[in-house]
Design an enzyme around this catalytic site. Structure first.
Site, short mmCIF file in Angstrom:
data_model
loop_
_atom_site.label_atom_id
_atom_site.label_comp_id
_atom_site.label_asym_id
_atom_site.label_seq_id
_atom_site.Cartn_x
_atom_site.Cartn_y
_atom_site.Cartn_z
N LYS A 1 -33.38 0.07 11.84
CA LYS A 1 -33.62 -0.18 13.27
C LYS A 1 -34.99 -0.83 13.46
CE LYS A 1 -30.57 3.64 14.50
NZ LYS A 1 -30.44 5.06 14.89
N GLN B 1 -33.79 10.29 16.38
CA GLN B 1 -32.82 10.17 15.29
C GLN B 1 -32.17 11.53 15.02
OE1 GLN B 1 -31.89 7.23 13.78
NE2 GLN B 1 -30.31 8.47 12.81
N ASP C 1 -30.26 5.00 23.53
CA ASP C 1 -29.10 5.46 22.76
C ASP C 1 -27.97 5.90 23.69
OD1 ASP C 1 -29.26 5.12 20.01
OD2 ASP C 1 -30.50 6.91 19.71
#
Ligand code: NDP
Length: 286
Positions: free
Chosen positions: A53, A97, A120
């Protein structure tokens, strides 16, 4: 029949090129998009995902910062850092994460991210917007799958989509997005009876169970579009999807490879959401 390959790697590269142009334009106006990644512990797969990412940020002109915590970091420290990132005007997107170590409650950590920085799309406000059909940040993996389907011109309206997996980050939002496009959707999970009877009916089959090669050719309708979300590390260190690629490719109409299918699209959608978050913050200031 040999299936057409849905090349997520190539599509993601062209999306990243377009996103770089937008990000550079924002930077010229003094607003370089910024993404903060919060990584707790030393899970090997998580480290690889975060590294990918950050590399994608570098390629697209998005500023990135990595906030690392030890595996035994207290929840309070993680929540305090998220609060300070929420308040930082240079940070437009925050990703936490997953998975988190057990002392850090995932729901609390995800809920701590401000909705306008929740790139997200895992927080309740953005998931609620998706359920209600309102604009918001859509979870990146199912959003990436939709882009692949649209790009290939796979017909969705009136078709039967079967999703194997019901997680909040993949299976459920995938079902909502396909429903928005007028597919008829079946969601399967570990308690589903006669799974193969259902998957064989699918015009679009999305495998997101995290079980290596569980979808064999006998579970697939000839000509179906087969999307493999699974990323499974085998004992020999190689990666496998949830679909048994070679035999399924021989009967499907379309298929995604692993790697090179859904994975790169997930990362591209994260960058897109971050650039959008930055653009929205300009609009909010104007
Ligand atoms: P979860 O473990 O959260 O969910 C798995 C789902 O699959 C659950 O709903 C589970 O059912 C169901 N399931 C498990 N085994 C079976 C089975 N034998 N038959 C039917 N259903 C089953 O996983 P995620 O949704 O987070 O991820 C799924 C996969 O996708 C993983 O391999 C993950 O690594 C990968 N992934 C890939 C991404 C990408 O960018 N390509 C991004 C995110 C994930 P139940 O609810 O009953 O337990």
């Amino acid at each position: 029949m040999t299936a057409r390959i849905l090349d997520g790697k190539a599509l993601a590269a062209s999306l990243r090129a377009a996103l770089k142009a937008t990000a550079d334009g924002l930077a010229q106006r003094g607003l370089q998009p910024g993404l903060a990644a919060v990584l707790v512990g030393d899970d090997a797969a998580s480290q690889v995902y975060v590294r990918n990412k950050i590399r994608a940020c570098d390629e697209t002109g998005v500023r990135s910062e990595l906030h690392r915590f030890a595996a035994d970091a207290p929840e309070r420290a993680v929540l305090e850092r998220i609060a300070s990132l929420n308040a930082d005007p240079k940070v437009h997107g925050i990703l936490v994460q997953l998975p988190l170590p057990k002392q850090v409650n995932s729901e609390r950590a995800l809920a701590a991210v401000a909705a306008q920085k929740d790139v997200d799309g895992f927080g309740a406000e953005n998931l609620g917007a998706l359920l209600a059909g309102r604009p918001g940040f859509v979870p990146c993996t199912p959003a990436g799958v939709m882009r692949l389907l649209e790009h290939a011109g796979v017909p969705l309206a009136g078709r039967h989509a079967v999703i194997v997996g019901r997680s909040t980050i993949v299976g459920k939002p995938m079902a909502l997005l396909l429903l928005q496009k007028d597919a008829t959707v079946t969601i399967c999970h570990s308690k589903t009876a006669r799974l193969a009877d259902l998957t064989r009916q699918a015009d679009i089959l999305v495998a997101a169970a995290g079980r290596p090669r569980m979808i064999g050719a006998q579970m697939v309708k000839p000509g179906a579009c087969v999307i493999d979300v699974g990323i499974n590390r085998l004992a020999d260190g190689t990666l496998a999807g949830d679909v048994d690629f070679s035999p399924v490719r021989d009967i499907a109409g379309w298929i995604t490879p692993v790697p090179g299918g859904v994975g790169p699209m997930t990362v591209a959608m994260l960058i897109e959401n971050t650039v959008r978050a930055a653009a929205k913050s300009v609009a909010a200031r104007a």
